[in-house]
Design an enzyme around this catalytic site. Sequence first.
Site, PDB file in Angstrom:
ATOM      1  N   LYS A 189      -2.671 -11.472  -3.060  1.00 24.55           N
ATOM      2  CA  LYS A 189      -1.980 -11.443  -1.829  1.00 24.55           C
ATOM      3  C   LYS A 189      -2.940 -11.051  -0.580  1.00 24.55           C
ATOM      4  O   LYS A 189      -2.979 -11.506   0.664  1.00 24.55           O
ATOM      5  CB  LYS A 189      -0.764 -10.382  -1.926  1.00 24.55           C
ATOM      6  N   ASN A 190      -3.523  -9.948  -0.936  1.00 19.32           N
ATOM      7  CA  ASN A 190      -4.466  -9.415   0.225  1.00 19.32           C
ATOM      8  C   ASN A 190      -5.777 -10.280   0.521  1.00 19.32           C
ATOM      9  O   ASN A 190      -6.529 -10.042   1.257  1.00 19.32           O
ATOM     10  CB  ASN A 190      -5.081  -8.053  -0.292  1.00 19.32           C
ATOM     11  N   ARG A 224       2.427  -5.632   7.748  1.00 15.69           N
ATOM     12  CA  ARG A 224       1.403  -5.109   8.760  1.00 15.69           C
ATOM     13  C   ARG A 224       0.298  -6.200   8.635  1.00 15.69           C
ATOM     14  O   ARG A 224      -0.365  -6.433   9.622  1.00 15.69           O
ATOM     15  CB  ARG A 224       0.805  -4.081   8.278  1.00 15.69           C
ATOM     16  N   CYS A 255       5.061  -1.303   4.840  1.00 11.61           N
ATOM     17  CA  CYS A 255       5.311  -0.184   3.828  1.00 11.61           C
ATOM     18  C   CYS A 255       5.180   1.111   4.845  1.00 11.61           C
ATOM     19  O   CYS A 255       4.083   1.268   5.443  1.00 11.61           O
ATOM     20  CB  CYS A 255       4.459  -0.368   2.815  1.00 11.61           C
ATOM     21  N   ARG A 264      -1.782   3.969   9.375  1.00  7.71           N
ATOM     22  CA  ARG A 264      -2.761   2.856   9.571  1.00  7.71           C
ATOM     23  C   ARG A 264      -2.923   2.251  10.755  1.00  7.71           C
ATOM     24  O   ARG A 264      -2.315   1.066  11.316  1.00  7.71           O
ATOM     25  CB  ARG A 264      -2.086   1.894   8.537  1.00  7.71           C
ATOM     26  N   ASP A 282      -4.259   1.461  -3.797  1.00 12.35           N
ATOM     27  CA  ASP A 282      -3.129   0.638  -4.080  1.00 12.35           C
ATOM     28  C   ASP A 282      -2.969   0.579  -5.748  1.00 12.35           C
ATOM     29  O   ASP A 282      -2.113   0.108  -6.385  1.00 12.35           O
ATOM     30  CB  ASP A 282      -3.565  -0.949  -3.950  1.00 12.35           C
ATOM     31  N   VAL A 289      -6.873   7.733   1.461  1.00  8.26           N
ATOM     32  CA  VAL A 289      -7.035   6.692   2.306  1.00  8.26           C
ATOM     33  C   VAL A 289      -5.765   6.682   3.397  1.00  8.26           C
ATOM     34  O   VAL A 289      -5.926   6.547   4.295  1.00  8.26           O
ATOM     35  CB  VAL A 289      -7.005   5.369   1.444  1.00  8.26           C
ATOM     36  N   ARG A 298       7.099  -8.158  -2.479  1.00  8.63           N
ATOM     37  CA  ARG A 298       5.947  -8.453  -1.496  1.00  8.63           C
ATOM     38  C   ARG A 298       4.407  -8.537  -2.143  1.00  8.63           C
ATOM     39  O   ARG A 298       3.719  -9.117  -1.406  1.00  8.63           O
ATOM     40  CB  ARG A 298       5.799  -7.517  -0.592  1.00  8.63           C
TER      41      ARG A 298
END
Length: 419
Positions: free
Chosen positions: A22-23, A92, A116, A121, A304, A326, A396
Amino acid sequence: MDKIIINGGKKLSGDVQISGAKNAALPVMAAALLTMGWNTFHNIPDLVDIKTIKKLLISIGAKIETNGTTIRVNADHINHCEASYDLVKTMRASILVLGPLVARMGQARVSLPGGCAIGARPVNLHIKALRDMGAEVDIKEGYIEARSKRLKGSTIYFDMPTVTGTENIMMAACLAEGTTLLENAAKEPEIVNLADVLIGMGAKISGAGTDVIRIDGVKKLSSVEASVIPDRIEAGTFLIAAGMTRGDIRILGCNPSHLETVITKLRSTGIEITSIDGGIRALGRKKTKSVDMKTQPYPGFPTDLQAQMLSFMTIAGGLSVITETVFENRFMHVGELMRMGADIMIEGNRAIVKGIDHLRGAPVMATDLRASASLILAGLVAEGRTEVSRVYHIDRGYEDIEKKFSALGADIRRVRETK
């Protein structure tokens, strides 16, 4: 609204195919805004976030065709340079259209993002970088408004490595006048994938995967056919599942080089991990050791996978310390794990986890994408029945996760919640 029901205690075994990342897919699809003609992208996962970026691209005038895991995007006729709050609030990564729109169309109006609730962020790094490249940028009524006849190459220093910031400005710099240097850039494999796609479009980029990326601007880019890399976070989740359930899982279609830090840490717990043709084999052991872990930008241990690793440590032998560096609000899953009997104490950005013999099934609620995965993992090993509600979060980022675990032998199913 759906929930996932798990009867724990099953040893998992078999093969699981890893979906596209996804990313990686989201910035690659946004990059189509820089081009003319039909772009063809393969290995795109079927996820809620992908549906969201498709809606967003269509809303600004792009055409999209979908055939299984292949998506074609044509941005010849962009007629609307706004990403509305209704779309951006759920994801986002929608901010990834900001750089391409300013670079190609000379303007963009993008809602400040949602997604989320795992931390602030901030997008200030994106805004500062665009200003350094000569854009006029204002924040009005919850929207980022940016304008530039043509962006100018500049040296951009990120105060901290930012994945979406690096991706956004790298895309913007492709059509800028002159040379742009991104210093302290993020180094994730997803950034390398995006750079490769942009180079295929005709961009001049070097250094992707290091902390300094050079982009020499060109006047135009053309369409491309490219593939998205496999999802290293999904692969890591199944690696952890093998350890937690003492299972034997062949994780196919992944790239072990993207998981070196994760594999090293998991081997320290006692999981036997070997490379096989087309992926990785993970063999869990009856006794697992607790390990300390700190999240860091790539190539460190990914944030993650922090929630999933913490879930693993709740049943490992000994005491472990999980440090989150993070995101400042990424321990929301801890309270739900404690409802299942986990022994966890939070001290600032550290979770101190004392391993116990077994977790107990309970009704729990997902608070974000990766927390959802951690609760499902806990349910797979808990005694009795676990019900995970608000699983729209997991849709998601994980494609058919309950079906994949079921195929490995888990007693897991998705049901519609009743009021």
